[in-house]
Design an enzyme around this catalytic site. Structure first.
Site, PDB file in Angstrom:
ATOM      1  N   SER A  99       7.232  -0.163  -4.795  1.00  0.00           N
ATOM      2  CA  SER A  99       6.701  -0.413  -6.171  1.00  0.00           C
ATOM      3  C   SER A  99       5.343   0.528  -6.688  1.00  0.00           C
ATOM      4  O   SER A  99       4.397   0.232  -6.119  1.00  0.00           O
ATOM      5  CB  SER A  99       6.134  -1.893  -6.814  1.00  0.00           C
ATOM      6  OG  SER A  99       7.522  -2.702  -6.704  1.00  0.00           O
ATOM      7  N   LYS A 174      10.248  -1.801 -13.238  1.00  0.00           N
ATOM      8  CA  LYS A 174       9.715  -2.749 -12.377  1.00  0.00           C
ATOM      9  C   LYS A 174       8.269  -3.093 -12.869  1.00  0.00           C
ATOM     10  O   LYS A 174       7.819  -4.172 -12.963  1.00  0.00           O
ATOM     11  CB  LYS A 174       9.473  -2.009 -11.082  1.00  0.00           C
ATOM     12  CG  LYS A 174       8.719  -2.725  -9.957  1.00  0.00           C
ATOM     13  CD  LYS A 174       9.553  -4.353  -9.877  1.00  0.00           C
ATOM     14  CE  LYS A 174       8.831  -5.088  -8.862  1.00  0.00           C
ATOM     15  NZ  LYS A 174       8.782  -4.846  -7.558  1.00  0.00           N
ATOM     16  N   LYS A 242      -2.031  -4.677  -7.664  1.00  0.00           N
ATOM     17  CA  LYS A 242      -1.600  -3.108  -7.673  1.00  0.00           C
ATOM     18  C   LYS A 242      -0.951  -2.704  -8.941  1.00  0.00           C
ATOM     19  O   LYS A 242      -0.983  -1.918  -9.596  1.00  0.00           O
ATOM     20  CB  LYS A 242      -1.294  -2.690  -6.283  1.00  0.00           C
ATOM     21  CG  LYS A 242      -0.583  -1.464  -6.424  1.00  0.00           C
ATOM     22  CD  LYS A 242       0.790  -1.281  -6.371  1.00  0.00           C
ATOM     23  CE  LYS A 242       1.383  -1.993  -5.548  1.00  0.00           C
ATOM     24  NZ  LYS A 242       3.124  -1.983  -5.833  1.00  0.00           N
TER      25      LYS A 242
END
Length: 297
Positions: A99, A174, A242
């Site tokens: 990701s 995502k 993150k």
């Protein structure tokens, strides 16, 4: 079995290890590399071939899969004289399932194309349980023909497999997924504290909520985490922090307002600052408990 039969797998962490093992069960030969010797031993025990370096792992591969924490790690394994692009054969397909930022994916695809290497960004959702059970959702960006070629491999890893558009599209989807998951987790955490402070049987309440419109995969997957205060990491707060940075930056770039998402991103960041970064993201419950003066340890 796909004609893309020789797999190099880079990154054997919480998600990567069970995913590589599922490919081995499906009959794919997998050569893997990671920085932790114990993870290489686990791969070997499952029937895979450990490699001492990225270059060694990818040299003969038809398909190279990367599953590492973030953009800097993808760049570290992709670029440079010992990286993927310098050592993979022309015509190989690089599938990044990490990701990372959409722009990192687009930059990687452009750099790889100069060396005759095809790229898909194909991040996943489902957490550790989804990886172990091979029921991940896979959202892919890149050329349709490359996606079609990779589908047999994806089918060994997940059950919802969707081509989302050009390079970077998988990472954009995502990012949206992580936004929804974080907001959902925060709402569940707030509901848990509200229910407990009201004296309601929490297990019964979560059961009935899960069966109604408030039900979600997040609630189903994380219910026992909330009930048992078990925050053993399936997906760490550090990584969700993150990801919230990715979605807030990407939204700013396209002019999309994220009023709720920005608030939840701040709450995730606060939890991390309080030392809970290595806990599962269901530990958002701890932040709500602190704000409510309601702690259970």
């Amino acid at each position: 079995m796909s004609t893309l039969s020789k797999i190099a797998w880079i990154g054997l962490g919480i998600m990567g290890a069970p995913m590589a093992e599922n490919l081995l069960r499906a009959g794919y030969p997998v050569t893997g590399h990671t920085l932790e010797p114990a993870k290489l031993d686990r791969l070997a025990a499952a029937g895979g071939t450990p490699a001492a370096s990225v270059a060694e792992a990818v040299r003969e591969a038809d398909v190279i899969v990367t599953m590492v924490p973030a953009s800097p790690q993808v760049e570290a394994v992709a670029y440079g004289p010992d990286g993927i692009l310098a050592n993979a054969r022309r015509g190989a397909l690089l599938i990044d399932m990490s990701s990372i930022t959409p722009q990192t994916s687009r930059d990687l695809a452009a750099a790889a194309a100069e060396r005759g290497i095809r790229v898909l960004d194909a991040p996943v959702s489902g957490g550790e349980a989804g990886a172990v059970e091979a029921v991940l959702s896979i959202m892919a960006g890149g050329a349709r023909e490359d996606f079609d070629a990779a589908c047999p491999l994806f089918e060994a890893l997940g059950t919802t497999i969707v081509h989302c558009g050009p390079h970077g599209a998988g990472q954009t989807v995502k990012a949206a997924n992580q936004l929804i998951v974080a907001v959902n987790l925060q709402a569940c955490a707030e509901a848990v504290v509200f229910l407990e402070k009201s004296g309601v049987d929490l297990a019964a309440a979560l059961d009935v909520l899960g069966g109604g419109l408030a039900g979600s995969t997040v609630l189903t997957r994380k219910k026992n985490n909330f009930l048992k205060r078990d925050f053993t990491p399936g997906f760490r707060i550090d990584l969700h922090h993150k990801d919230m940075g990715i979605v807030t930056d990407a939204a700013r770039a396209v002019g999309a307002a994220l009023p709720t998402g920005t608030l939840v991103a701040s709450l995730v960041a606060a939890l991390r600052a309080q030392g809970d970064g290595n806990l599962d993201h269901s530990a958002l419950l701890r932040g709500v408990e602190r704000l409510s003066g309601h702690t259970t340890g």
